[in-house]
Design an enzyme around this catalytic site. Structure first.
Site, PDB file in Angstrom:
ATOM      1  CB  SER A   1      -1.998   9.593  -4.295  1.00  0.00           C
ATOM      2  OG  SER A   1      -0.879   8.929  -3.750  1.00  0.00           O
TER       3      SER A   1
ATOM      4  CG  HIS B   1      -2.929   4.599  -5.168  1.00  0.00           C
ATOM      5  ND1 HIS B   1      -1.795   4.154  -4.541  1.00  0.00           N
ATOM      6  CD2 HIS B   1      -2.789   5.951  -5.256  1.00  0.00           C
ATOM      7  CE1 HIS B   1      -1.007   5.168  -4.272  1.00  0.00           C
ATOM      8  NE2 HIS B   1      -1.593   6.285  -4.686  1.00  0.00           N
TER       9      HIS B   1
ATOM     10  CG  HIS C   1       5.180  -2.052  -4.868  1.00  0.00           C
ATOM     11  ND1 HIS C   1       6.008  -1.248  -5.622  1.00  0.00           N
ATOM     12  CD2 HIS C   1       4.457  -1.215  -4.075  1.00  0.00           C
ATOM     13  CE1 HIS C   1       5.791   0.022  -5.284  1.00  0.00           C
ATOM     14  NE2 HIS C   1       4.865   0.066  -4.357  1.00  0.00           N
TER      15      HIS C   1
ATOM     16  NE  ARG D   1       5.500   1.347   1.716  1.00  0.00           N
ATOM     17  CZ  ARG D   1       4.656   1.665   0.736  1.00  0.00           C
ATOM     18  NH1 ARG D   1       4.044   2.860   0.743  1.00  0.00           N
ATOM     19  NH2 ARG D   1       4.404   0.830  -0.257  1.00  0.00           N
TER      20      ARG D   1
ATOM     21  CG  ASP E   1      -1.989  -1.259   0.729  1.00  0.00           C
ATOM     22  OD1 ASP E   1      -2.140  -0.261   1.455  1.00  0.00           O
ATOM     23  OD2 ASP E   1      -1.745  -1.183  -0.493  1.00  0.00           O
TER      24      ASP E   1
END
Length: 479
Positions: free
Chosen positions: A285, A315, A364, A373, A419
């Site tokens: 993105s 993504h 990742h 995160r 995620d």
């Protein structure tokens, strides 16, 4: 010196009304207008646009000096495997808003996520950082004061009104259209408002590109919550949407328009929007936004391109797939009358892998440790929903999956990424529609990629044009 100014009236509670653009250089008169519109005294502090006006020549000189001193230095070599492997690890672009370290994780303008949680301004009584403060940091490289974060909140409110054609278009979309398709389409529809596109058409000098890009960047960030809320309310509910409330911060107002009134959910939204905002420039993105923007496509066209990339399963759509996997685990265990435990989760994980599938939310492209995160979301859950059944499943998965993936031997990084946790938190507060989650990701990602796009124009970055090769060329070179 051109000091073009616009008078700005405060949006009323029944909804934002169209407002003229803020001036390119935010003169003292304009800052007084902003303050008066919100019933506050005029600030003596320099505003956001004034600060950027001062920073642009400094950063332009810095770029010139770096190129003069190091322009012929080699950053690294590129292997054939990297050319075939998605350019992983190829150091070939500049992205100043964030940097990802394989061991430490992401830093936003040099600050880790725990540092942001500590140092960025917060809402009254809140513990999580305000995204408005992050916007200031990403644009300027400087930690904001509470007053500076408040100024960004006001800027967002003043620019939030949508052009008349956008809401009817969103409401006309079929409910079966994926929310990310709606989101990207709505961003393109907003392009009619592009000040950069109009200025370019009028022959603006290239040294002035950044001023009009900044107008678009701030306008688009401001309009996205209303766009996203309309998509949510129209796709999953009856289409009614709460009145715009300019007395609230960016995240809380977004939640009210979505239909949520829980102050703990406001805290989660502040955290969510902050940590999803940027992840250096090589992800799809970010790179898509940068690439399209390098052609001098305006921020609306560029960001829409980035959102089309974010919608991909590899993504941003991954957060939807994680929750699907967690819920399927829960259903399967209920059908088998099996308790959630490290042993049973381990068995289920092996079932997934042996079926030729991946465990979503783990691994990742860059990170080689637990994503910070993920960690901050886990800490939020431990504080606000420690007894949640889904959180307990996520915790068991976290305890087991890295060892299973290590034993499986087909991943370099067996640790959870962002995620792996976000969907469970959203579901806890009633947002159960996981096909929508990537839209939230998109609202957040705008802050990072659009801040960098501003600096791309301010620094005069050229059109991106890497050299491609054919398989035949490679064979001929090395055979």
């Amino acid at each position: 010196r051109n000091r073009r100014a616009s008078e700005l009236a405060a949006p009323r509670r029944q909804g934002p009304t169209p407002q003229p653009s803020m001036l390119a250089r935010a003169s003292v008169a304009a800052r007084s207008a902003i303050a008066s519109a919100h019933g506050a005294p005029a600030r003596s502090m320099s505003g956001l646009v004034d600060r950027l006006t001062a920073l642009v020549p400094e950063k332009q000189a810095e770029k010139k000096a770096v190129l003069a001193a190091h322009g012929d230095k080699v950053l690294g070599n590129v292997t054939v495997s990297q050319a075939y492997g998605g350019a992983r690890g190829v150091q070939c672009m500049v992205w100043d808003t964030s940097l990802l370290d394989a061991e430490e994780g992401i830093r936003f303008r040099g600050h880790s996520i725990p540092e942001l949680q500590e140092k960025l301004p917060k809402a009254p009584g809140g513990d999580e950082p305000l995204p408005e403060g992050l916007i200031w940091l990403l644009l300027t490289g400087e930690l904001p004061t509470a007053e500076q974060a408040k100024e960004v909140t006001e800027i967002m409110h003043q620019r939030a009104a949508l052009p008349d054609h956008v809401e009817p278009m969103i409401r006309a979309f079929p409910k079966s259209m994926h929310p990310m398709t709606q989101f990207s389409s709505a961003v393109l529809a907003l392009q009619t408002e592009s000040k950069f596109a109009q200025a370019y058409k009028n022959g603006v000098h290239k040294t002035e590109y950044w001023k009009h890009t900044l107008e678009d960047v701030l306008d688009l960030m401001a309009k996205l919550p209303r766009v996203a809320a309309l998509i949510y309310r129209n796709t999953y509910h009856d289409g009614t949407i709460a009145d715009y409330d300019s007395s609230l911060d960016y995240s809380a107002n977004f939640n009210r328009m979505l239909g949520f009134n829980d102050t703990n959910f406001d805290e989660l939204m502040r955290l969510y929007l902050t940590i999803h905002s940027d992840h250096e420039g090589g992800n799809v993105s970010a790179h898509a936004t940068h690439l399209v923007g390098s052609a001098l496509s305006d921020p609306y066209l560029s960001f829409s391109a980035g959102m089309n990339g974010l919608a991909g399963p590899l993504h941003g759509l991954a957060n939807q797939e994680v929750l699907d996997w967690i819920l399927e685990l829960q259903r399967t265990f209920a059908e088998r009358n099996v308790e959630v435990s490290p042993e049973t989760v381990r068995d289920y994980t092996w079932e997934t892998l042996n079926a030729g599938k991946v465990v979503p939310g783990y691994g990742h492209a860059v990170l080689r440790k637990t994503d910070p995160r993920y960690t901050c979301q886990r800490e939020f859950a431990l504080k606000h929903l420690p007894d949640s059944e889904l959180f307990k499943i996520v915790s068991s998965v976290f305890e087991v999956v890295p060892d299973v993936l290590t034993e499986h031997g087909k991943t370099q990084n067996p640790w959870p990424n962002v995620d792996a946790h976000s969907g469970v938190l959203l579901m806890n507060y009633g947002m159960t529609e996981n096909t929508y989650y990537t839209v939230l990701f998109g609202v957040s990602r705008a802050m990072g990629v659009l801040s960098q796009l501003f600096w791309d124009r301010a620094l005069g970055m050229p059109i991106e044009r890497p050299k491609s090769l054919t398989t035949e060329w490679i064979k001929n070179k090395f055979d």
